[in-house]
Design a protein around this motif. Structure first.
Motif, PDB file in Angstrom:
ATOM      1  N   LYS A   1      38.707  66.330  16.671  1.00 65.42           N
ATOM      2  CA  LYS A   1      38.733  67.414  15.319  1.00 65.42           C
ATOM      3  C   LYS A   1      38.913  67.653  13.864  1.00 65.42           C
ATOM      4  O   LYS A   1      38.822  67.713  13.651  1.00 65.42           O
ATOM      5  CB  LYS A   1      40.425  68.599  15.954  1.00 65.42           C
ATOM      6  N   GLU A   2      40.302  65.821  14.558  1.00 69.71           N
ATOM      7  CA  GLU A   2      40.058  65.671  12.856  1.00 69.71           C
ATOM      8  C   GLU A   2      39.062  64.960  12.015  1.00 69.71           C
ATOM      9  O   GLU A   2      38.383  64.965  10.912  1.00 69.71           O
ATOM     10  CB  GLU A   2      41.309  63.750  12.864  1.00 69.71           C
ATOM     11  N   GLU A   3      37.662  64.008  12.939  1.00 69.73           N
ATOM     12  CA  GLU A   3      36.783  63.674  12.210  1.00 69.73           C
ATOM     13  C   GLU A   3      35.652  64.299  12.254  1.00 69.73           C
ATOM     14  O   GLU A   3      35.143  64.735  11.514  1.00 69.73           O
ATOM     15  CB  GLU A   3      36.063  62.440  13.862  1.00 69.73           C
ATOM     16  N   ASN A   4      35.834  65.953  12.891  1.00 69.75           N
ATOM     17  CA  ASN A   4      35.193  66.890  12.274  1.00 69.75           C
ATOM     18  C   ASN A   4      35.559  67.662  11.603  1.00 69.75           C
ATOM     19  O   ASN A   4      35.005  68.291  10.664  1.00 69.75           O
ATOM     20  CB  ASN A   4      35.143  67.899  13.839  1.00 69.75           C
ATOM     21  N   ASP A   5      36.739  67.484  11.258  1.00 73.97           N
ATOM     22  CA  ASP A   5      37.410  68.445   9.579  1.00 73.97           C
ATOM     23  C   ASP A   5      37.150  67.524   8.709  1.00 73.97           C
ATOM     24  O   ASP A   5      37.373  67.628   7.604  1.00 73.97           O
ATOM     25  CB  ASP A   5      39.113  68.809   9.923  1.00 73.97           C
ATOM     26  N   LYS A   6      36.584  66.105   9.220  1.00 73.62           N
ATOM     27  CA  LYS A   6      36.488  64.923   7.861  1.00 73.62           C
ATOM     28  C   LYS A   6      35.485  65.079   7.218  1.00 73.62           C
ATOM     29  O   LYS A   6      34.491  65.617   8.174  1.00 73.62           O
ATOM     30  CB  LYS A   6      36.496  63.782   8.556  1.00 73.62           C
ATOM     31  N   PRO A   7      34.843  65.683   5.959  1.00 70.28           N
ATOM     32  CA  PRO A   7      33.633  66.069   5.316  1.00 70.28           C
ATOM     33  C   PRO A   7      32.605  64.483   5.504  1.00 70.28           C
ATOM     34  O   PRO A   7      32.829  63.269   6.084  1.00 70.28           O
ATOM     35  CB  PRO A   7      34.505  65.631   3.925  1.00 70.28           C
ATOM     36  N   LYS A   8      31.811  64.994   5.999  1.00 70.31           N
ATOM     37  CA  LYS A   8      30.497  64.262   6.220  1.00 70.31           C
ATOM     38  C   LYS A   8      29.834  64.222   5.459  1.00 70.31           C
ATOM     39  O   LYS A   8      29.224  64.920   4.245  1.00 70.31           O
ATOM     40  CB  LYS A   8      29.984  65.264   7.573  1.00 70.31           C
ATOM     41  N   ALA A   9      29.708  62.508   5.132  1.00 74.11           N
ATOM     42  CA  ALA A   9      28.712  62.292   3.815  1.00 74.11           C
ATOM     43  C   ALA A   9      26.688  62.372   4.288  1.00 74.11           C
ATOM     44  O   ALA A   9      27.269  62.652   5.664  1.00 74.11           O
ATOM     45  CB  ALA A   9      28.356  60.748   4.369  1.00 74.11           C
ATOM     46  N   THR A  10      27.150  63.302   2.920  1.00 71.19           N
ATOM     47  CA  THR A  10      25.313  63.684   3.025  1.00 71.19           C
ATOM     48  C   THR A  10      24.511  63.175   1.801  1.00 71.19           C
ATOM     49  O   THR A  10      25.534  62.023   1.103  1.00 71.19           O
ATOM     50  CB  THR A  10      25.445  65.613   3.130  1.00 71.19           C
ATOM     51  N   ALA A  11      23.089  63.687   1.367  1.00 73.80           N
ATOM     52  CA  ALA A  11      22.317  63.276   0.530  1.00 73.80           C
ATOM     53  C   ALA A  11      22.830  63.948  -0.777  1.00 73.80           C
ATOM     54  O   ALA A  11      22.645  63.159  -1.500  1.00 73.80           O
ATOM     55  CB  ALA A  11      21.294  63.290   1.206  1.00 73.80           C
ATOM     56  N   ASP A  12      23.755  65.014  -0.435  1.00 71.43           N
ATOM     57  CA  ASP A  12      24.049  65.824  -1.960  1.00 71.43           C
ATOM     58  C   ASP A  12      25.507  65.103  -1.857  1.00 71.43           C
ATOM     59  O   ASP A  12      26.049  66.663  -3.154  1.00 71.43           O
ATOM     60  CB  ASP A  12      23.985  67.230  -1.544  1.00 71.43           C
ATOM     61  N   ALA A  13      26.561  64.761  -1.294  1.00 73.45           N
ATOM     62  CA  ALA A  13      27.781  64.427  -1.234  1.00 73.45           C
ATOM     63  C   ALA A  13      28.091  62.878  -1.729  1.00 73.45           C
ATOM     64  O   ALA A  13      27.886  62.567  -0.442  1.00 73.45           O
ATOM     65  CB  ALA A  13      28.987  65.174  -0.645  1.00 73.45           C
ATOM     66  N   PRO A  14      28.710  62.565  -2.824  1.00 73.50           N
ATOM     67  CA  PRO A  14      28.938  61.583  -2.597  1.00 73.50           C
ATOM     68  C   PRO A  14      30.540  61.454  -1.602  1.00 73.50           C
ATOM     69  O   PRO A  14      30.823  61.360  -1.207  1.00 73.50           O
ATOM     70  CB  PRO A  14      30.286  61.070  -3.953  1.00 73.50           C
ATOM     71  N   GLY A  15      29.865  59.592  -0.215  1.00 69.89           N
ATOM     72  CA  GLY A  15      30.603  59.611   0.649  1.00 69.89           C
ATOM     73  C   GLY A  15      31.899  59.065   0.287  1.00 69.89           C
ATOM     74  O   GLY A  15      33.728  59.669   1.532  1.00 69.89           O
ATOM     75  N   TRP A  16      32.372  58.465  -0.612  1.00 72.92           N
ATOM     76  CA  TRP A  16      33.825  58.223  -1.224  1.00 72.92           C
ATOM     77  C   TRP A  16      34.840  59.378  -0.925  1.00 72.92           C
ATOM     78  O   TRP A  16      36.353  59.000  -0.914  1.00 72.92           O
ATOM     79  CB  TRP A  16      33.933  57.444  -2.300  1.00 72.92           C
ATOM     80  N   GLU A  17      34.309  59.978  -1.488  1.00 70.40           N
ATOM     81  CA  GLU A  17      35.192  61.797  -1.492  1.00 70.40           C
ATOM     82  C   GLU A  17      35.928  61.580  -0.315  1.00 70.40           C
ATOM     83  O   GLU A  17      36.722  62.920  -0.027  1.00 70.40           O
ATOM     84  CB  GLU A  17      34.421  62.501  -1.602  1.00 70.40           C
ATOM     85  N   SER A  18      35.225  61.172   0.924  1.00 68.43           N
ATOM     86  CA  SER A  18      36.063  61.906   2.223  1.00 68.43           C
ATOM     87  C   SER A  18      36.496  61.403   3.090  1.00 68.43           C
ATOM     88  O   SER A  18      37.671  61.109   3.657  1.00 68.43           O
ATOM     89  CB  SER A  18      34.612  62.058   2.803  1.00 68.43           C
ATOM     90  N   ASN A  19      36.631  59.764   1.882  1.00 73.91           N
ATOM     91  CA  ASN A  19      38.271  58.753   2.576  1.00 73.91           C
ATOM     92  C   ASN A  19      38.533  58.487   1.408  1.00 73.91           C
ATOM     93  O   ASN A  19      38.247  57.523   0.904  1.00 73.91           O
ATOM     94  CB  ASN A  19      37.806  57.873   3.735  1.00 73.91           C
ATOM     95  N   LYS A  20      40.123  58.731   1.434  1.00 72.46           N
ATOM     96  CA  LYS A  20      40.395  57.566   0.193  1.00 72.46           C
ATOM     97  C   LYS A  20      41.894  57.068   0.627  1.00 72.46           C
ATOM     98  O   LYS A  20      42.424  57.210  -0.190  1.00 72.46           O
ATOM     99  CB  LYS A  20      40.426  59.065  -1.093  1.00 72.46           C
ATOM    100  N   ASP A  21      41.664  56.797   2.059  1.00 73.01           N
ATOM    101  CA  ASP A  21      42.548  55.836   2.117  1.00 73.01           C
ATOM    102  C   ASP A  21      42.627  54.707   1.591  1.00 73.01           C
ATOM    103  O   ASP A  21      42.133  54.081   1.529  1.00 73.01           O
ATOM    104  CB  ASP A  21      42.743  55.418   3.653  1.00 73.01           C
TER     105      ASP A  21
END
Length: 551
Positions: free
Chosen positions: A37-57
């Motif tokens: 669920k945590e993995e699914n809730d995490k924003p997926k990197a796409t060609a339209d959105a920067p991947g770094w925004e999905s994980n800022k740990d």
């Protein structure tokens, strides 16, 4: 009775074990479901959105910079703190304490590299890392973890650095595609300059230094009139440091000032044997014979050079203007007349204008990601952020409200920030860290939209190079590297040239110079120069076709 008790006890234990197993299974299933669920809730990197925004740990990457003079630390200035707050990424910079090539070879031999590596694109170690499978393909990392990479990366640069296996392992800084070069060459001209100390040059009559006679006479007069600078001996002529493979000031820089062609009739030209080039190397030999080449220039490394530039101890230099920014600031603050200015330098016998190198598609350095990187996903996402317009703006302008304000829709450095940048680059770096203190992936075309107008003491040097800048992109990377027969031959020749060049300048006569050079040519042939020349021609033609396709 005892057997009955044991049997009953065994049954109880069995039941307990089954109950525990059941609960354990449920617990594991619950954890797995929560993890999913945590993995699914995490924003997926796409060609339209920067991947770094999905994980800022928080994460810290080790970043090796293959320049012994690089000594900056991350986390002490506004920019690096801002980038870490935004992305969660911190950087531990590592640079070699001594010889860069030895350090790289040692790391490559160990089979383990830091997370990121920034190195000159021409270095033999680049091919060794790729052939040794020590670095990861950026395209494969992007495909798997951050397709947004393709939205911000320059396709021409990806194609340029594509290897025979179809993968691209490094991304360049200070790189210009052919289209960009034509568009921006007058806005950001060549970095190669012939510099003189303004007050000394004017005191000896602002002489013409384009001819051998004028050059030598000016050095003599400067030494005679200014034997010391603040109690230390004047150094009549300065240049880049000597390395184990030569000296860039006395190779490409000098050859460009002499407008020596890179090719003739479609064939790669051996500039090292050009009569104009040998004529001027003999001028430097004569300068040494006259006591005009200080011993310092043969042994000093960049830190020693920077100290002496800041003291104004050089009269003239064949040097890159951007690399004395901090020292030029210091001189300007003490005495505006003691700064260095660009003037016409060594020229060929026809008096042709120099053909100075501008940004090429190869750029200056390439940055690669190690196979041992501690987090592949975060690494490619951070690299994508750094090359994006957002990342470039953060690295160049810093933090809005702290280092810059938006004025009439355009970011502008705050007055006090710009003032410090123009007066004390070292203090600016320490406090703010903007204006590409962290230059590893700088895009020197993109930053033109934010660049403040050039001001003294730098404007004169920049203006002098305008109209003299050309692209040599088709000749980038044509010298073989690695462990191939051509690569080994090229390495041996380069090492031999590194030994030969100082000997040429220290020769007691032109006759001795000629013998030393002839011996070098013989050794060059014995090392397999014919293989190197054939390789260079093939890759020159390949580069031309790649550049034509990129237009």
């Amino acid at each position: 009775m005892r057997r009955k008790f044991l049997s009953k006890g065994f049954s109880v234990l069995l039941i307990l074990s089954l109950v525990l197993a059941l609960f354990s299974g449920c617990s594991n299933k619950t954890n797995e479901n929560a993890s999913d669920k945590e993995e699914n809730d995490k924003p997926k990197a796409t060609a339209d959105a920067p991947g770094w925004e999905s994980n800022k740990d928080p994460i810290t990457f080790d970043w090796y910079v293959n320049f012994s003079w690089y000594a900056h630390k991350w986390g002490d200035d506004v920019v690096s703190k801002y980038v870490t707050d935004k992305t969660g990424v911190s950087v531990n910079f590592i640079s070699p304490a001594g010889n860069e090539a030895e350090k790289m070879n040692t790391m490559i031999a160990s089979g383990k590299l830091p997370d990121f590596i920034t190195i000159g694109w021409w270095e033999d170690a680049v091919k060794k890392m790729i052939e040794g499978e020590l670095v990861l393909p950026l395209n494969e990392l992007a495909d798997q973890y951050d397709p947004y990479f393709y939205k911000v990366a320059d396709g021409a640069k990806i194609e340029w650095y594509k290897q025979e296996d179809g993968n691209t392992y490094g991304y360049p800084n200070a790189s210009s595609s052919p289209k960009d070069f034509d568009k921006y060459k007058d806005l950001k001209p060549s970095n190669q300059t012939f510099l003189v100390r303004k007050d000394m040059y004017e005191a000896i009559g602002s002489p013409d230094m384009t001819t051998p006679e004028g050059f030598l006479k000016a050095l003599e007069e400067a030494k005679k009139k200014f034997p010391e600078v603040n109690g230390a001996p004047l150094i009549p002529f300065g240049m880049n440091e000597f390395t184990d493979v030569g000296n860039t000031s006395l190779e490409g820089y000098l050859q460009n000032f002499l407008a020596i062609p890179m090719e003739k009739d479609g064939k790669v030209y051996d500039r090292s044997q050009d009569p104009e080039y040998l004529r001027w190397l003999k001028v430097f030999r004569e300068a040494n014979d006259k006591g005009l080449l200080a011993k310092d220039i043969f042994i000093d490394k960049r830190p020693q050079m920077e100290e002496k530039i800041s003291q104004g101890r050089y009269f003239a230099m064949l040097y890159q203007r951007s690399d004395l920014a901090a020292q030029q600031h210091a001189l300007y603050a003490k005495d505006p007349e003691s700064i260095y200015i660009a003037v016409d330098g060594p020229a060929n016998s026809k008096g042709d204008a120099p053909t100075l190198a501008g940004d090429s598609i190869s750029g200056w350095t390439v940055t690669l990601i190690s196979k041992d990187v501690k987090d592949k996903e975060r690494a490619i996402q951070f690299l994508t952020y750094l090359i994006s317009e957002e990342g470039q703006k953060d690295l160049y302008m810093g933090k809005e409200g702290e280092t810059y304000d938006v004025v009439n829709g355009k970011p502008e450095f705050k007055p006090e920030v710009l003032d410090l940048l123009n007066k004390d680059r070292a203090a600016f770096d320490q406090q703010y860290g903007a204006s590409y203190k962290y230059w590893m992936l700088m895009d020197t075309n993109m930053n033109l939209q934010w660049l403040p107008p050039a001001s003294e003491p730098f404007k004169q040097m920049e203006d002098w190079t305008k109209g003299k800048t050309v692209s040599f992109a088709e000749f980038d990377g044509i010298s073989p590297t690695g462990t191939s027969a051509e690569g080994v031959a090229a390495s041996k020749i380069a090492q031999e040239w590194g030994k030969t060049l100082p000997k040429l300048l220290l020769a007691k006569s032109d006759k001795e110079f000629d013998k030393i050079f002839a011996d070098f040519l013989k050794k060059r042939e014995s090392f397999g120069y014919d293989k190197v020349a054939k390789y260079q021609q093939e890759y020159y033609e390949l580069n031309k076709s790649k550049l034509d396709a990129a237009k």
